[in-house]
Design an enzyme around this catalytic site. Structure first.
Site, PDB file in Angstrom:
ATOM      1  N   GLY A  96       0.890  -1.379  -0.224  1.00 43.45           N
ATOM      2  CA  GLY A  96      -0.033  -0.121   0.063  1.00 43.45           C
ATOM      3  C   GLY A  96       1.012   1.086   0.011  1.00 43.45           C
ATOM      4  N   GLY A  97       0.455   2.089   1.182  1.00 48.02           N
ATOM      5  CA  GLY A  97       0.984   3.563   1.089  1.00 48.02           C
ATOM      6  C   GLY A  97       3.033   3.422   0.831  1.00 48.02           C
ATOM      7  N   GLY A 113      17.044   8.260 -35.429  1.00 42.34           N
ATOM      8  CA  GLY A 113      16.921   9.093 -34.181  1.00 42.34           C
ATOM      9  C   GLY A 113      17.526   8.425 -33.806  1.00 42.34           C
ATOM     10  N   ALA A 114      17.611   7.516 -32.650  1.00 44.69           N
ATOM     11  CA  ALA A 114      18.793   6.853 -31.977  1.00 44.69           C
ATOM     12  C   ALA A 114      19.696   7.541 -31.560  1.00 44.69           C
ATOM     13  CB  ALA A 114      18.862   5.875 -31.981  1.00 44.69           C
TER      14      ALA A 114
HETATM   15  C1  HXC Z   1      -1.655  -2.528  12.306  1.00 44.60           C
HETATM   16  C2  HXC Z   1      -0.340  -4.669  11.260  1.00 44.60           C
HETATM   17  C3  HXC Z   1      -0.453  -4.041  10.041  1.00 44.60           C
HETATM   18  C4  HXC Z   1      -1.086  -2.310   9.149  1.00 44.60           C
HETATM   19  C5  HXC Z   1       0.510  -5.761  10.058  1.00 44.60           C
HETATM   20  N1  HXC Z   1       0.740  -5.300  11.581  1.00 44.60           N
HETATM   21  N2  HXC Z   1       0.020  -5.013   9.181  1.00 44.60           N
HETATM   22  N3  HXC Z   1      -1.321  -3.732  12.202  1.00 44.60           N
HETATM   23  N4  HXC Z   1      -1.670  -2.255  10.328  1.00 44.60           N
HETATM   24  N5  HXC Z   1      -0.789  -2.423   7.979  1.00 44.60           N
HETATM   25  C6  HXC Z   1       0.795  -5.837  12.505  1.00 44.60           C
HETATM   26  C7  HXC Z   1      -0.099  -7.370  12.776  1.00 44.60           C
HETATM   27  O1  HXC Z   1      -1.295  -7.011  13.409  1.00 44.60           O
HETATM   28  C8  HXC Z   1       0.905  -8.199  13.237  1.00 44.60           C
HETATM   29  O2  HXC Z   1       0.795  -7.716  14.966  1.00 44.60           O
HETATM   30  C9  HXC Z   1       2.532  -7.462  13.519  1.00 44.60           C
HETATM   31  O3  HXC Z   1       2.099  -6.843  12.843  1.00 44.60           O
HETATM   32  C10 HXC Z   1       2.853  -8.862  12.094  1.00 44.60           C
HETATM   33  O4  HXC Z   1       1.924  -9.350  10.923  1.00 44.60           O
HETATM   34  P1  HXC Z   1       1.756 -10.523  10.224  1.00 44.60           P
HETATM   35  O5  HXC Z   1       0.623 -10.507   9.782  1.00 44.60           O
HETATM   36  O6  HXC Z   1       2.467 -10.981  11.667  1.00 44.60           O
HETATM   37  O7  HXC Z   1       3.263 -10.421   9.678  1.00 44.60           O
HETATM   38  P2  HXC Z   1       3.534 -11.257   8.625  1.00 44.60           P
HETATM   39  O8  HXC Z   1       3.340 -12.781   8.320  1.00 44.60           O
HETATM   40  O9  HXC Z   1       5.095 -11.378   7.869  1.00 44.60           O
HETATM   41  O10 HXC Z   1       2.692 -10.561   7.212  1.00 44.60           O
HETATM   42  C11 HXC Z   1       3.315  -8.766   7.216  1.00 44.60           C
HETATM   43  C12 HXC Z   1       1.857  -8.796   5.921  1.00 44.60           C
HETATM   44  C13 HXC Z   1       0.469  -8.356   6.533  1.00 44.60           C
HETATM   45  C14 HXC Z   1       2.399  -8.944   4.596  1.00 44.60           C
HETATM   46  C15 HXC Z   1       2.103  -6.667   6.122  1.00 44.60           C
HETATM   47  O11 HXC Z   1       0.472  -8.030   8.090  1.00 44.60           O
HETATM   48  C16 HXC Z   1      -0.196  -7.400   5.619  1.00 44.60           C
HETATM   49  O12 HXC Z   1      -0.708  -7.857   5.065  1.00 44.60           O
HETATM   50  N6  HXC Z   1      -0.227  -6.519   6.389  1.00 44.60           N
HETATM   51  C17 HXC Z   1      -1.858  -5.899   5.782  1.00 44.60           C
HETATM   52  C18 HXC Z   1      -0.943  -5.035   4.465  1.00 44.60           C
HETATM   53  C19 HXC Z   1      -2.141  -3.659   4.605  1.00 44.60           C
HETATM   54  O13 HXC Z   1      -3.606  -4.070   3.129  1.00 44.60           O
HETATM   55  N7  HXC Z   1      -1.785  -2.616   4.875  1.00 44.60           N
HETATM   56  C20 HXC Z   1      -2.334  -1.369   4.535  1.00 44.60           C
HETATM   57  C21 HXC Z   1      -2.141  -1.698   2.823  1.00 44.60           C
HETATM   58  S1  HXC Z   1      -3.525   0.640   2.583  1.00 44.60           S
HETATM   59  P3  HXC Z   1       0.752  -8.505  15.787  1.00 44.60           P
HETATM   60  O14 HXC Z   1       0.554  -7.434  17.199  1.00 44.60           O
HETATM   61  O15 HXC Z   1       0.144 -10.254  15.820  1.00 44.60           O
HETATM   62  O16 HXC Z   1       2.445  -8.784  16.061  1.00 44.60           O
HETATM   63  C22 HXC Z   1      -2.295   1.754   3.251  1.00 44.60           C
HETATM   64  C23 HXC Z   1      -3.481   2.746   1.991  1.00 44.60           C
HETATM   65  C24 HXC Z   1      -2.124   4.010   2.354  1.00 44.60           C
HETATM   66  O17 HXC Z   1      -1.793   1.495   3.202  1.00 44.60           O
HETATM   67  C25 HXC Z   1      -1.873   4.242   0.436  1.00 44.60           C
HETATM   68  C26 HXC Z   1      -1.564   5.641  -0.115  1.00 44.60           C
HETATM   69  C27 HXC Z   1      -1.924   5.278  -1.430  1.00 44.60           C
END
Ligand code: HXC
Length: 515
Positions: free
Chosen positions: A170-171, A405-406
């Site tokens: 994402g961001g 051109g190149a």
């Molecule tokens: C809050 C988060 C988080 C998030 C992960 N965690 N992503 N907490 N917000 N976005 C936390 C989990 O709850 C977990 O907490 C710890 O971080 C580790 O994550 P895991 O899932 O256990 O790790 P892993 O299996 O390695 O997977 C990592 C990951 C997955 C692939 C990054 O966590 C994931 O898919 N996260 C969400 C990604 C996402 O969709 N983000 C938002 C994108 S939108 P605990 O307490 O259990 O350790 C965005 C908008 C901005 O960013 C756009 C601007 C253009």
């Protein structure tokens, strides 16, 4: 009074100790188990030993909306030195809520970005983040916007470098993509706007994170990653190497580094580099490594669009940006990816006062519907625009082919490079002998009893008259035809006299590069 002070000193030590533990021992072990270093270990490897000064170690998030409050809020920020020069850095801590970005986390990053810009030092981001912190909702989105805004306004002012050292979704991918150079680590870093789960839901396709946005994909296919390394240690070492080539900001020149390589050194083997058969390839790297100081070259985008080579080296101690066609890959042709790759590199060098050296062996633009429909007109125009716009010293050496051109696009005299040399082996013409003869002598060839013999004779005639550097040299389009063995010396002397080159720019807000 003394007691209160002492109490505060103890509390400070405790608070710092708490912050150093990040998300706790278990999560640190898990981080190591994945083959990744912690955020603090990375900072230590990036910077000169003992030079890191942390800022905002005690800052916490609001802790509302169900998120837990951690000291430092999941990111370590501050400044330190790389080979004695100040840089600013942030390092996201995956052990704290997955390095996710919330309000306080973003404010910390923004603070060091602002400081870096104010003092004119590079900013380096070590990214390891699950993206917007879900619990902070729209505040997390606003927080990303603040970073994007700063990235854009720092662009062309201070070098911005991003290392992707974990899953970045994402961001977490958009800020790096605005920065100048993106580093990725094999097998542990991923970049995607929407991850495999979303892909599955929306387009019903099973794909792994590696296949979707691993280091291989971004360094070879998408061109998002400029550098890729097998682990965190090598990645951070390479960032230090890159910084050594760069000025700290757009008002400075890159640091001078004397590698004790004599400027007048010649290389007689270069006189034999270009094969006698024009259809035979050779490796442009031989020339690159021969001419540069100490044979040191840092190639950018080395796995992407390999038909063009871009990178940093030094000539006579001065950093130069080098752009060279690679005849050993696709005959060195210009295609969409090569044009985009070189254009972005040229613009970086121009923004940061790095002189450009262009080594040319290009048969033309890649023909065919795939390239045309993919936008070769607008991608090729990017390179044309970038070279033409660049006001840093610009030197071109035509090694062999420079067609149509190149030829024009590759930093030719006609788009105002400062000095254009050619080797005696240069072929400067509108078209290659076959293409040209088939067009201008078509009737004669068609009517001949032996068309192939006539074509060959015409090609030979064309080659003699047109395919050499001397026609262009007689017109003054080529400033000199030089001995290949002497290339290094001629380039260094030319860079020396161009050092005081002045620039005039049109009075406008900004141009409109065909993006
Ligand atoms: C809050 C988060 C988080 C998030 C992960 N965690 N992503 N907490 N917000 N976005 C936390 C989990 O709850 C977990 O907490 C710890 O971080 C580790 O994550 P895991 O899932 O256990 O790790 P892993 O299996 O390695 O997977 C990592 C990951 C997955 C692939 C990054 O966590 C994931 O898919 N996260 C969400 C990604 C996402 O969709 N983000 C938002 C994108 S939108 P605990 O307490 O259990 O350790 C965005 C908008 C901005 O960013 C756009 C601007 C253009």
């Amino acid at each position: 009074m003394v007691e209160i002070n002492h109490h505060n000193i103890l509390s400070l030590a405790k608070m710092r100790d708490h912050a150093y533990k990040g998300g706790g021992t278990d999560r640190i072990e898990a981080q190591h188990g994945r083959g990744k270093l912690t955020a603090r270990e990375r900072i230590d490897l990036l910077l000169d030993e003992g030079s890191f000064e942390e800022i905002d170690i005690l800052k916490v998030g609001r802790g509302d909306l169900g998120s837990t409050s951690y000291p430092g809020d999941g990111v370590i920020t501050g400044h330190g030195k790389i080979n004695g020069r100040e840089v600013f850095a942030f390092s996201q801590d995956f052990t704290v809520m997955g390095g996710s970005l919330g309000e306080a986390h973003s404010q910390k990053i923004c603070k060091v970005m602002d400081l870096a810009r104010r003092v004119g030092s590079p900013i380096i981001g070590l990214n390891d983040s699950g993206g917007a912190r879900i619990q902070e909702g729209v505040d997390a989105l606003a927080a990303y916007g603040e970073i994007f805004h700063r990235n854009v306004h720092a662009s062309g002012v201070i070098p911005q470098i991003s290392c992707m050292m974990g899953p970045c979704a994402g961001g977490a991918v958009y800020s790096p993509s605005i920065t100048d150079f993106v580093f990725m680590v094999e097998r542990t870093s991923y970049m995607f706007v929407t991850g495999p789960n979303v892909v599955k839901t929306v387009i019903h396709k099973d794909i792994t994170a590696e296949e979707l946005g691993g280091a291989g994909v971004h360094s070879e296919k998408s061109g998002v990653a400029h550098f890729v390394y097998p682990n965190d240690i090598l990645c951070l070492r390479a960032v230090r190497q890159l910084i050594n080539y760069l000025p700290s900001n757009n008002k400075q020149k890159a640091p001078f580094l004397d590698l004790n390589d004599p400027p007048e050194r010649t290389d007689p083997t270069l006189d034999y580099l270009v094969p006698p058969n024009p259809n035979q390839s050779y490796d442009m790297n031989v020339l690159i490594y021969s001419i540069l100081d100490g044979a040191e070259f840092l190639e950018v985008h080395s796995h992407f669009a390999r038909n063009i080579i871009c990178g940093f080296g030094r000539l006579g101690g001065q950093t130069i940006g080098l752009v060279a066609n690679q005849p050993a890959v696709l005959a060195g042709v210009l295609d969409n990816d090569a044009s985009f790759k070189a254009a972005r590199f040229v613009r970086f060098c121009d923004a940061f006062n790095i002189p450009l050296i262009c080594l040319v062996d290009v048969p033309g633009f890649m023909p065919g519907p795939e390239q045309e429909h993919g936008g070769i007109i607008r991608h090729g125009a990017k390179l044309l625009y970038a070279f033409t716009e660049a006001s840093v010293p610009r030197i071109t050496v035509i090694v062999r082919k420079a067609y149509g051109g190149a030829y024009l696009v590759m930093n030719s005299k006609h788009i105002h490079c400062d000095i254009n040399y050619a080797w005696p082996t240069a072929e400067i013409a509108v078209l290659g002998p076959r293409g040209a003869s088939e067009i201008i002598y078509r009737k004669e060839i068609d009517q001949a009893a032996d068309p192939e013999a006539v074509l060959n004779a015409k090609m030979e005639q064309y080659r003699k008259h047109y395919v050499n550097p001397f026609v262009a040299a007689k017109r003054g389009y080529i400033d000199d035809v030089i001995f290949p063995s002497d290339t290094r010396h001629r380039l260094i002397r030319t860079l020396q006299f161009l050092e005081s080159k002045g620039t005039t720019r049109p009075d406008r807000k900004h141009g409109n590069i065909p993006l």
